[in-house]
Write an enzyme that holds these catalytic residues in place. Structure first.
Site, short mmCIF file in Angstrom:
data_model
loop_
_atom_site.label_atom_id
_atom_site.label_comp_id
_atom_site.label_asym_id
_atom_site.label_seq_id
_atom_site.Cartn_x
_atom_site.Cartn_y
_atom_site.Cartn_z
N VAL A 143 -15.77 12.70 9.72
CA VAL A 143 -14.49 12.57 8.98
C VAL A 143 -14.94 13.25 7.35
O VAL A 143 -13.88 13.94 7.04
CB VAL A 143 -13.90 11.21 8.62
CG1 VAL A 143 -12.85 11.14 7.76
CG2 VAL A 143 -13.74 10.64 10.05
N CYS A 144 -15.75 12.98 7.06
CA CYS A 144 -16.29 13.27 5.57
C CYS A 144 -16.37 14.97 5.61
O CYS A 144 -15.68 15.73 4.72
CB CYS A 144 -17.55 12.58 5.12
SG CYS A 144 -17.31 10.88 4.74
N ASP A 145 -17.12 15.49 6.55
CA ASP A 145 -17.16 16.92 6.91
C ASP A 145 -15.72 17.57 6.76
O ASP A 145 -15.52 18.44 6.02
CB ASP A 145 -17.94 17.12 7.92
CG ASP A 145 -18.26 18.71 8.51
OD1 ASP A 145 -17.17 19.20 8.82
OD2 ASP A 145 -19.32 19.27 8.43
#
Length: 164
Positions: free
Chosen positions: A58-60
């Site tokens: 998700v952060c990526d």
């Protein structure tokens, strides 16, 4: 403080909740080159995102999305802050081709995490949140994502950044 979960488990946030209308709190973080950076080092409008770790799906996806959208944001600096080490952030940005987002590490002091109320006590990670700060360092938009493994509301954040 907002109620936040991480993988559906309640977590405790350390620091003060930031609200729209507040003056943006100052902080000290490290750049990818190990230089200390603070709020004053980034003049003008800022979109500040906090994420648990660049090395998660998700952060990526979030950072890549903001990197792409940066071309549509005039005079807005996008800052992404995590507890990842500066070396890991630099490596990740190079591998991902991210050049329009400034990644910053809060690993040393958890300064931004505490100042913005996003430091997860149990994990020493940052919760996922988005803050828009205008050129007068006034916070104009805040989103504390209720489940840290979910995406933020990109459209609202980008709209707020354009209007800041």
């Amino acid at each position: 403080m907002p109620n936040i979960t991480f993988q559906n488990n309640p977590v405790t946030l350390i620091g003060e909740e930031v609200k729209a209308g507040d003056q943006a709190p100052d902080f000290t973080v490290l750049s990818n080159d190990l230089e200390e950076k603070s709020l004053k080092d980034f003049a003008g409008k800022k979109l500040i995102t906090t994420v648990p770790s660049l090395d998660t799906g998700v952060c990526d996806a979030e950072i890549r999305r903001f990197n792409e959208e940066a071309n549509n944001l005039e005079d807005v600096t996008i800052l992404t802050v995590s507890m990842d080490l500066p070396f890991a952030q630099k490596r990740w940005c190079g591998a991902a081709g991210v050049e329009n987002v400034v990644t910053l590490s809060d690993h040393r002091d958890a300064s931004l995490g505490q100042a913005y109320g996003v430091l997860i006590e149990e994990l020493r990670l940052l919760a996922r949140a988005v803050f828009v700060v205008n050129e007068n360092n006034e916070v104009t938009y805040v989103e504390y994502v209720s489940e840290a493994t979910n995406h933020p509301d990109y459209e609202s954040a980008l709209k707020a950044a354009k209007e800041a």
